[in-house]
Design a protein around this motif. Structure first.
Motif, mmCIF file in Angstrom:
data_model
loop_
_atom_site.group_PDB
_atom_site.id
_atom_site.type_symbol
_atom_site.label_atom_id
_atom_site.label_comp_id
_atom_site.label_asym_id
_atom_site.label_seq_id
_atom_site.Cartn_x
_atom_site.Cartn_y
_atom_site.Cartn_z
ATOM 1 N N LEU A 56 0.830 -1.197 0.000
ATOM 2 C CA LEU A 56 0.000 0.000 0.000
ATOM 3 C C LEU A 56 0.871 1.257 0.000
ATOM 4 C CD1 LEU A 56 -2.742 1.472 0.294
ATOM 5 C CD2 LEU A 56 -2.452 1.232 2.762
ATOM 6 N N LEU A 57 1.902 1.274 0.837
ATOM 7 C CA LEU A 57 2.788 2.429 0.900
ATOM 8 C C LEU A 57 3.535 2.633 -0.418
ATOM 9 C CD1 LEU A 57 3.916 4.684 2.662
ATOM 10 C CD2 LEU A 57 5.715 3.114 3.357
ATOM 11 N N ILE A 58 3.973 1.569 -1.026
ATOM 12 C CA ILE A 58 4.681 1.671 -2.308
ATOM 13 C C ILE A 58 3.739 2.206 -3.381
ATOM 14 C CG2 ILE A 58 5.719 0.288 -4.164
ATOM 15 C CD1 ILE A 58 6.899 -1.494 -1.895
ATOM 16 N N ARG A 59 2.500 1.726 -3.381
ATOM 17 C CA ARG A 59 1.531 2.213 -4.366
ATOM 18 C C ARG A 59 1.206 3.685 -4.148
ATOM 19 N NH1 ARG A 59 -3.069 -1.090 -3.673
ATOM 20 N NH2 ARG A 59 -4.093 0.594 -2.587
ATOM 21 N N LEU A 60 1.091 4.090 -2.883
ATOM 22 C CA LEU A 60 0.833 5.502 -2.599
ATOM 23 C C LEU A 60 1.998 6.381 -3.046
ATOM 24 C CD1 LEU A 60 -0.872 5.361 0.899
ATOM 25 C CD2 LEU A 60 -1.887 6.148 -1.236
ATOM 26 N N ASP A 61 3.229 5.928 -2.824
ATOM 27 C CA ASP A 61 4.391 6.699 -3.272
ATOM 28 C C ASP A 61 4.414 6.843 -4.793
ATOM 29 O OD1 ASP A 61 5.382 7.319 -0.797
ATOM 30 O OD2 ASP A 61 6.778 5.638 -0.724
ATOM 31 N N ARG A 62 4.044 5.775 -5.491
ATOM 32 C CA ARG A 62 3.988 5.848 -6.953
ATOM 33 C C ARG A 62 2.897 6.823 -7.402
ATOM 34 N NH1 ARG A 62 3.029 0.526 -8.329
ATOM 35 N NH2 ARG A 62 0.817 0.986 -8.242
ATOM 36 N N ASP A 63 1.743 6.814 -6.727
ATOM 37 C CA ASP A 63 0.663 7.730 -7.068
ATOM 38 C C ASP A 63 1.029 9.182 -6.747
ATOM 39 O OD1 ASP A 63 -0.871 5.686 -8.040
ATOM 40 O OD2 ASP A 63 -2.165 5.533 -6.269
ATOM 41 N N ILE A 64 1.811 9.376 -5.690
ATOM 42 C CA ILE A 64 2.252 10.735 -5.352
ATOM 43 C C ILE A 64 3.130 11.299 -6.463
ATOM 44 C CG2 ILE A 64 3.814 11.999 -3.808
ATOM 45 C CD1 ILE A 64 2.585 10.354 -1.506
ATOM 46 N N LEU A 65 4.016 10.473 -6.991
ATOM 47 C CA LEU A 65 4.840 10.922 -8.114
ATOM 48 C C LEU A 65 3.979 11.271 -9.323
ATOM 49 C CD1 LEU A 65 7.855 8.446 -7.951
ATOM 50 C CD2 LEU A 65 7.781 10.842 -7.244
ATOM 51 N N GLU A 66 2.943 10.482 -9.566
ATOM 52 C CA GLU A 66 2.047 10.754 -10.690
ATOM 53 C C GLU A 66 1.253 12.042 -10.463
ATOM 54 O OE1 GLU A 66 0.212 10.322 -14.303
ATOM 55 O OE2 GLU A 66 1.894 9.178 -13.493
ATOM 56 N N ALA A 67 0.787 12.272 -9.233
ATOM 57 C CA ALA A 67 0.045 13.498 -8.931
ATOM 58 C C ALA A 67 0.937 14.718 -9.103
ATOM 59 C CB ALA A 67 -0.508 13.445 -7.508
ATOM 60 N N ARG A 68 2.201 14.593 -8.724
ATOM 61 C CA ARG A 68 3.143 15.693 -8.922
ATOM 62 C C ARG A 68 3.384 15.954 -10.399
ATOM 63 N NH1 ARG A 68 7.888 15.313 -4.658
ATOM 64 N NH2 ARG A 68 6.893 16.599 -3.120
ATOM 65 N N ALA A 69 3.517 14.872 -11.155
ATOM 66 C CA ALA A 69 3.770 15.028 -12.592
ATOM 67 C C ALA A 69 2.587 15.689 -13.291
ATOM 68 C CB ALA A 69 4.061 13.669 -13.228
ATOM 69 N N GLN A 70 1.387 15.437 -12.800
ATOM 70 C CA GLN A 70 0.188 16.025 -13.403
ATOM 71 C C GLN A 70 -0.161 17.385 -12.804
ATOM 72 O OE1 GLN A 70 -3.127 13.383 -13.268
ATOM 73 N NE2 GLN A 70 -2.066 11.756 -14.338
ATOM 74 N N TRP A 71 0.600 17.849 -11.842
ATOM 75 C CA TRP A 71 0.347 19.110 -11.149
ATOM 76 C C TRP A 71 -1.053 19.126 -10.531
ATOM 77 C CZ3 TRP A 71 3.819 23.104 -10.425
ATOM 78 C CH2 TRP A 71 5.036 22.942 -11.079
ATOM 79 N N ASN A 72 -1.473 17.997 -10.023
ATOM 80 C CA ASN A 72 -2.793 17.893 -9.412
ATOM 81 C C ASN A 72 -2.632 18.080 -7.904
ATOM 82 O OD1 ASN A 72 -5.322 17.171 -8.482
ATOM 83 N ND2 ASN A 72 -5.589 15.600 -10.054
ATOM 84 N N GLN A 73 -2.798 19.295 -7.450
ATOM 85 C CA GLN A 73 -2.516 19.639 -6.058
ATOM 86 C C GLN A 73 -3.492 18.976 -5.088
ATOM 87 O OE1 GLN A 73 -1.680 23.723 -5.745
ATOM 88 N NE2 GLN A 73 -1.401 23.701 -3.554
#
Length: 122
Positions: A56-73
């Motif tokens: 779960l933590l690894i998946r959340l970290d991957r999603d955080i990188l994606e949210a940053r890349a999309q500039w989705n605050q």
């Protein structure tokens, strides 16, 4: 495209040194017999819960990188909130494993700033 796997296909696909047709992939004969005898470990109880918390933590970290890349605050803020809960869950599960793991979790801290564009406009 979807692939249908049976239980026998899955176990053969994850065995190191073998392909899906159950042939060795260039391993010496002595190694191929070891690979044939090796079984996948089955996690139960606290080890299973710890592994799920880590995934779960690894998946959340991957999603955080994606949210940053999309500039989705908004997505980034919600993921960081969920990440802190996932870190506490993983720490709690890690301490409950018996016998205790030889490796420590280390620091799971992550820098957080709600404004993704903070460094862009100095």
């Amino acid at each position: 495209m979807s692939a249908a796997f049976t239980k026998s296909d899955q176990s053969a696909a994850f065995a190191p040194g073998r392909d899906s047709r159950d042939r060795t992939l260039g391993l010496p004969e002595s190694m191929s017999s070891l690979v044939a005898e090796a079984e996948l470990p089955v996690l139960t109880g606290e080890l299973l819960l710890t592994a799920e918390a880590m995934r779960l933590l690894i998946r959340l970290d991957r999603d955080i990188l994606e949210a940053r890349a999309q500039w989705n605050q908004d997505w980034f803020r919600r993921l960081m909130h969920a990440r802190s809960k996932a870190v506490s869950r993983l720490r709690r599960r890690w301490l409950a494993v018996n016998p205790p793991p030889t490796l420590s979790l280390g620091s799971l801290r992550r820098r957080y700033h709600a404004n993704l564009a903070r460094y862009l406009y100095d």
